[in-house]
Design a protein around this motif. Structure first.
Motif, mmCIF file in Angstrom:
data_model
loop_
_atom_site.group_PDB
_atom_site.id
_atom_site.type_symbol
_atom_site.label_atom_id
_atom_site.label_comp_id
_atom_site.label_asym_id
_atom_site.label_seq_id
_atom_site.Cartn_x
_atom_site.Cartn_y
_atom_site.Cartn_z
ATOM 1 N N UNK A 195 -1.523 13.982 2.599
ATOM 2 C CA UNK A 195 -1.860 13.290 1.351
ATOM 3 C C UNK A 195 -1.061 12.002 1.215
ATOM 4 N N UNK A 196 0.205 12.047 1.543
ATOM 5 C CA UNK A 196 1.043 10.850 1.449
ATOM 6 C C UNK A 196 0.568 9.781 2.422
ATOM 7 N N UNK A 197 0.193 10.187 3.641
ATOM 8 C CA UNK A 197 -0.254 9.208 4.625
ATOM 9 C C UNK A 197 -1.618 8.630 4.246
ATOM 10 N N UNK A 198 -2.493 9.461 3.681
ATOM 11 C CA UNK A 198 -3.763 8.933 3.197
ATOM 12 C C UNK A 198 -3.549 7.923 2.093
ATOM 13 N N UNK A 199 -2.613 8.219 1.198
ATOM 14 C CA UNK A 199 -2.308 7.294 0.111
ATOM 15 C C UNK A 199 -1.728 5.985 0.649
ATOM 16 N N UNK A 200 -0.863 6.102 1.646
ATOM 17 C CA UNK A 200 -0.280 4.896 2.261
ATOM 18 C C UNK A 200 -1.350 4.021 2.894
ATOM 19 N N UNK A 201 -2.383 4.661 3.450
ATOM 20 C CA UNK A 201 -3.460 3.900 4.080
ATOM 21 C C UNK A 201 -4.375 3.246 3.045
ATOM 22 N N UNK A 202 -4.590 3.924 1.913
ATOM 23 C CA UNK A 202 -5.537 3.425 0.916
ATOM 24 C C UNK A 202 -4.948 2.368 -0.005
ATOM 25 N N UNK A 203 -3.705 2.573 -0.448
ATOM 26 C CA UNK A 203 -3.164 1.740 -1.521
ATOM 27 C C UNK A 203 -3.073 0.253 -1.190
#
Length: 326
Positions: free
Chosen positions: A118-126
């Motif tokens: 979840x953290x890595x997905x957020x890092x990619x999206x933000x």
């Protein structure tokens, strides 16, 4: 808010369960889909079903515990569509049984997939949301993010972590009104997930409870894109769990632990299994489990009100009893 028709939507865990149901729901609304999961064939099946509904959909095989693969997923969305409007961090797994019965490596993998993914997905999206000035990030939490989940300790740790992570991000994004961070907290959902989880208890996982349908959760995700909210419960059990643990954490821990221990004593024996935690398995490619399980209907406001009143009265009684003993 992005309009769902044509919104570029990234969904992880899209090869089965809630992810697949959500992909199909967004496809019916005309979203442009970028779908991710570890199993290429099952993922492509979901993309094909979405295209049959008239939506654009590409499949990008991705292990969310691998940061480089998650960044490649975001690049694929940008290369094809030039932007990302919605990112749904949906992958989830767990280990069921006494914590010490599973290897530390298996427990660590649960946290890597659920929380770090979840953290890595957020890092990619933000970064793309910030560049665009808008976007909706939706993180799949669980009723287990509000109250303990005995015999699934690493799962609970990851879900408590996702809730705290999501709440912290919202504050960091103060002053960015176009960017929204939402967390979804469903009760038990009828998906292949239980059969794909690791099970070191030696007992069959067959909760005797009402299940939500994955389609019901997908509708909540759609609603969050239209009208973002910080946290949303799906199913009255999730609301009760939140209120109960907030009012009487010790009692909630005791009751939930006793209930699961009683269920384990009654359950039939099965071989211990690592499920799909460490590596993908072929089984379980549909939205639902395929088992004959009872499905829950949405609770009425009266049901929730009565449940809340009962919990409040119980908490007050306990508080008074403890005061009198003191």
């Amino acid at each position: 808010m992005p309009r769902i028709p044509n919104a570029v939507t990234v969904i992880t865990g899209a090869s089965s369960g809630i992810g697949k149901a959500t992909a199909l729901a967004f496809a019916r609304e005309g979203a442009r889909l970028v779908l991710a999961a570890r199993r290429p064939e099952a993922l492509e099946d979901t993309a094909r079903e979405c295209r049959a509904l008239g939506a654009e959909a590409i499949a990008v095989p991705t292990d969310v515990s691998d940061g480089a693969q998650v960044e490649a997923l975001a690049r694929a969305a940008i290369d094809v569509h030039g932007r990302v409007d919605v990112w749904f961090n949906n992958v989830g797994t767990g280990v069921f049984g006494p914590y010490w019965e599973a290897t530390a490596e298996l427990q660590r993998k649960v946290v890597e997939i659920n929380l770090i993914g979840t953290m890595q997905g957020s890092s990619a999206a933000l970064p793309h949301f910030l560049r665009q000035g808008g976007g909706v990030l939706i993180n799949m939490c669980s009723m287990g993010g509000w109250s303990p989940t005995p015999f699934a300790a690493s799962y609970a740790a990851s879900k408590f972590g996702i809730r705290g992570f999501s709440a912290s991000l919202r504050q960091e994004l103060t002053g960015k009104p176009g960017i929204h961070v939402c967390a979804v907290f469903p009760a038990l959902v009828d998906t292949p997930g239980l059969d794909r989880a690791a099970n070191v208890s030696g007992r069959r996982l067959e909760p005797k409870a009402l299940y939500l349908t994955p389609e019901a959760v997908a509708e909540v995700v759609l609603a969050l894109v239209r009208r973002p909210r910080a946290e949303v419960a799906v199913g009255w059990e999730a609301t009760v769990a939140r209120v109960a643990y907030g009012l009487a954490p010790g009692l909630t821990e005791t009751v939930s632990g006793a209930a699961i221990r009683a269920a384990l004593r009654r359950a039939g024996r099965v071989p211990r299994s690592e499920g799909a935690v460490a590596r993908p398995i072929a089984e379980g490619t549909s939205s639902r489990s395929g088992k004959p399980v009872p499905h829950a209907r949405g609770p009425s406001l009266g049901t929730l009100a009565l449940g809340g009143i009962g919990l409040l009265l119980g908490a007050q009684w306990l508080s008074g009893a403890m005061t009198r003993r003191g």
